[in-house]
Write a protein that holds these residues in place. Structure first.
Motif, short mmCIF file in Angstrom:
data_model
loop_
_atom_site.label_atom_id
_atom_site.label_comp_id
_atom_site.label_asym_id
_atom_site.label_seq_id
_atom_site.Cartn_x
_atom_site.Cartn_y
_atom_site.Cartn_z
N TYR A 104 -0.30 6.00 -8.07
CA TYR A 104 0.39 5.16 -9.03
C TYR A 104 1.89 5.46 -9.02
CZ TYR A 104 1.70 3.20 -13.60
OH TYR A 104 2.31 2.50 -14.62
N ALA A 105 2.24 6.75 -9.00
CA ALA A 105 3.66 7.13 -8.96
C ALA A 105 4.32 6.66 -7.66
CB ALA A 105 3.79 8.65 -9.09
N ALA A 106 3.60 6.74 -6.55
CA ALA A 106 4.15 6.28 -5.27
C ALA A 106 4.38 4.77 -5.30
CB ALA A 106 3.21 6.66 -4.13
N CYS A 107 3.46 4.04 -5.93
CA CYS A 107 3.65 2.58 -6.07
C CYS A 107 4.89 2.27 -6.90
CB CYS A 107 2.42 1.96 -6.72
SG CYS A 107 0.95 1.89 -5.66
N LYS A 108 5.11 3.04 -7.96
CA LYS A 108 6.31 2.83 -8.79
C LYS A 108 7.57 3.10 -7.98
CE LYS A 108 6.64 3.70 -13.07
NZ LYS A 108 6.73 4.26 -14.43
N MET A 109 7.55 4.16 -7.17
CA MET A 109 8.72 4.49 -6.37
C MET A 109 9.03 3.39 -5.35
SD MET A 109 8.48 8.60 -5.73
CE MET A 109 6.87 8.55 -4.97
N ARG A 110 8.00 2.84 -4.76
CA ARG A 110 8.19 1.79 -3.76
C ARG A 110 8.27 0.40 -4.40
NH1 ARG A 110 10.27 4.53 -0.42
NH2 ARG A 110 9.11 5.74 1.12
N ARG A 111 7.98 0.33 -5.73
CA ARG A 111 7.99 -0.94 -6.45
C ARG A 111 7.05 -1.95 -5.77
NH1 ARG A 111 11.91 -0.91 -10.33
NH2 ARG A 111 11.63 -3.15 -10.68
N VAL A 112 5.83 -1.49 -5.50
CA VAL A 112 4.78 -2.34 -4.93
C VAL A 112 3.52 -2.15 -5.77
CG1 VAL A 112 5.69 -2.33 -2.58
CG2 VAL A 112 4.10 -0.53 -3.30
N PRO A 113 2.66 -3.16 -5.87
CA PRO A 113 1.47 -3.04 -6.72
C PRO A 113 0.39 -2.14 -6.14
CG PRO A 113 1.54 -5.19 -5.68
CD PRO A 113 2.85 -4.54 -5.37
N LEU A 114 0.29 -2.07 -4.81
CA LEU A 114 -0.79 -1.31 -4.17
C LEU A 114 -0.29 -0.58 -2.95
CD1 LEU A 114 -3.75 -3.89 -4.19
CD2 LEU A 114 -3.57 -1.85 -5.60
N LEU A 115 -0.84 0.59 -2.71
CA LEU A 115 -0.62 1.34 -1.48
C LEU A 115 -1.96 1.95 -1.06
CD1 LEU A 115 2.71 3.31 -2.15
CD2 LEU A 115 2.40 1.43 -0.53
N THR A 116 -2.19 2.03 0.24
CA THR A 116 -3.38 2.72 0.72
C THR A 116 -3.16 4.23 0.63
OG1 THR A 116 -2.63 2.82 3.00
CG2 THR A 116 -3.83 0.83 2.33
N TYR A 117 -4.20 4.99 0.88
CA TYR A 117 -4.07 6.45 0.85
C TYR A 117 -3.01 6.94 1.85
CZ TYR A 117 -5.83 11.29 0.36
OH TYR A 117 -5.97 12.63 0.10
N PRO A 118 -3.06 6.53 3.12
CA PRO A 118 -2.01 6.98 4.05
C PRO A 118 -0.61 6.57 3.62
CG PRO A 118 -3.87 6.05 5.26
CD PRO A 118 -4.09 5.74 3.81
N GLU A 119 -0.47 5.34 3.13
CA GLU A 119 0.84 4.88 2.68
C GLU A 119 1.32 5.68 1.48
OE1 GLU A 119 0.56 0.15 3.96
OE2 GLU A 119 -0.11 0.80 1.98
N SER A 120 0.41 5.99 0.56
CA SER A 120 0.76 6.79 -0.62
C SER A 120 1.22 8.18 -0.22
CB SER A 120 -0.44 6.89 -1.56
OG SER A 120 -0.84 5.63 -2.03
N MET A 121 0.53 8.78 0.76
CA MET A 121 0.90 10.10 1.24
C MET A 121 2.30 10.07 1.84
SD MET A 121 -0.48 13.19 1.50
CE MET A 121 -0.25 14.73 2.42
#
Length: 468
Positions: A104-121
């Motif tokens: 969720y924090a990674a999505c906020k940083m990227r300002r996107v609604p969803l990220l996969t596990y690899p993208e979040s990492m």
């Protein structure tokens, strides 16, 4: 089963391009994104409510892992196993919360609604300490590697499980080696694995779910009403075999891809991680079920517990029907689990390169990949037909990393530099989790590999399967 339908969506790699300047710029990493709520920007066509999500979470956790719990209890001792299952369940639940919060924090940083596990990492490390930012891109590939190895490991487990259970049915009539049974089911597995669409697999998935629930109910009936072993119980177990228990319980309890997919597809995602929300409620029920099946199964057969409790059921029409139901359900689940590594490797790595090269035979290449991955799992299963040890190995190797180490690293990075709380307690906690994950990975993997080697030696007694 449901989890594979969702994992196919959630774990497919589609990494966003991140330039070096983006990785090093804290503003690009989202330090001023408190006004952006990813939950409000998600557009999920068929979102699930809280009850549906809870049912899916429970359904995803009832498979070969729960059938291996009696043997895991035999390795750890009854009292030790009950306590350790509860503690590991709490640890896994907390780490899943950490993973969801970090995503969720990674999505906020990227300002996107969803990220996969690899993208979040990748996004998390790009916002973390400067020494870790250079690992952002490699970390996504590392997550993919662990996901692919884990899913292929599950497929190996499934091949051994199906062959073991078919052998139990056929042996009274005609005795064949376990390898012959694997060879017989290879062609149907290859054919089933060539089905390219999850939509086509959906009816089979529903059938697998029904068979699993019915079969599990009958297994519990046998454990409660059947004749128990007169052998004395081992209450405390052995430190030498405890790492095998740890790997098995991680394999059974940790559903990283499932959790991400379920949270991503909820109507009210904030209810997922609430104190009395879906995750906590579901994991409590799951832990209770695993403790019950593990304890009842261990009391039922004590030190003679096989790799799967279905192999310990007494001969009879009802027991045979249970074995057939689970064999069919796991056969169907094989195609769903193998779908994930196919998607990760094909869409994330092979397809972009083949399209750039102008290949006109993309469908042929995809089928070749599907056949190749299926053959890899078959060769591994034939080479090491040890169901229980396979479960322990891949649980310790992959899920220690995916379920404990990586979430801890992600939370450290998204909390950097000033969100660690009083006394930097969050940092200390995550470092502790990382150490626990590394110790579990090393000790569990080493013990499982050593036990696999010893199981092929004439004097081997540890975890020796019935068919040896």
């Amino acid at each position: 089963m449901f989890e594979m339908e969702e994992r196919g969506k959630s774990e497919t790699v589609c990494l966003q391009q991140v330039t070096e300047s983006d990785s090093l710029d804290p503003n690009k990493s989202g330090s001023n994104n408190d006004d952006y709520d990813p939950h409000l920007h998600r557009q999920v066509p068929k979102a699930t409510n809280n009850m549906e999500t809870l049912v899916h979470l429970l359904k995803c956790s009832l498979g070969t892992g729960i059938l291996a719990m009696p043997q895991a209890f035999a390795r750890a001792g009854l009292v030790t196993a009950i306590i350790a299952t509860v503690l590991v369940g709490a640890l896994v639940t907390h780490c899943l919360h950490v993973l969801v919060r970090s995503q969720y924090a990674a999505c906020k940083m990227r300002r996107v609604p969803l990220l996969t596990y690899p993208e979040s990492m990748s996004a998390s490390l790009s916002a973390g300490p400067p020494s870790l930012r250079g690992l952002a891109r490699p970390s996504a590939i590392t997550v993919d590697v662990f996901l692919v190895v884990y899913q292929l490991g599950i497929c190996c487990v499934y091949i051994v499980f199906i062959a073991d259970n078919i052998k139990k049915i056929v042996d009274p009539h005609y005795v064949m080696s376990i390898e012959v049974h694997m060879a017989i089911i290879l062609i149907p597995l290859l054919a089933f694995n060539l089905i390219p669409s999850l939509k086509l697999l959906a009816p089979f998935s529903a059938l697998a779910n029904v068979l699993t629930f019915i079969g599990l109910g009958i297994v519990v009936y046998y454990l409660v009403s059947g004749k128990k072993s007169n052998e004395p119980l081992d209450l405390w177990g052995s430190a030498a075999t405890f790492p095998l228990f740890f790997g098995t319980i991680l394999f059974a309890l940790t559903a990283v891809g499932v959790v991400i997919a379920l949270e991503n597809n909820m109507k009210t995602p904030k209810a997922f991680g609430a104190p009395c929300g879906v995750l906590n409620t579901g994991m409590c029920i799951i832990v209770i079920l695993y403790v019950a099946v593990g304890a009842l199964g261990y009391v039922f057969c004590v030190s003679e517990c096989s790799d799967s409790i279905t192999l310990d059921l007494p001969h009879g029409p009802l027991a045979t029907s249970v074995i057939i139901m689970f064999a069919i359900a796991i056969f169907i689940s094989y195609g769903l689990h193998c779908y994930v590594p196919v998607e990760v490797v094909w869409r994330g790595y092979l397809l972009p390169r083949l399209q750039r090269a102008g290949s006109q035979r993309l469908r042929l290449w995809e089928y070749a990949l599907r056949v190749s991955l299926c053959l890899i799992t078959f060769v591994l299963a034939v080479a090491i037909p040890r169901l229980g040890l396979f479960i322990s190995l891949f649980g310790a190797l992959c899920l220690s990393a995916l379920g404990i180490c990586f979430p801890a690293i992600m939370e450290i990075c998204v909390s950097f530099p000033d969100k660690f709380g009083p006394g930097r307690i969050k940092l200390l906690k995550d470092l502790f989790l990382f150490i626990v994950g590394i110790v579990g990975l090393v000790a569990g993997t080493y013990t499982a590999l050593l036990s696999i080697i010893r199981s092929f030696q004439p004097q081997a007694t540890e975890a020796q399967p019935l068919h040896s």
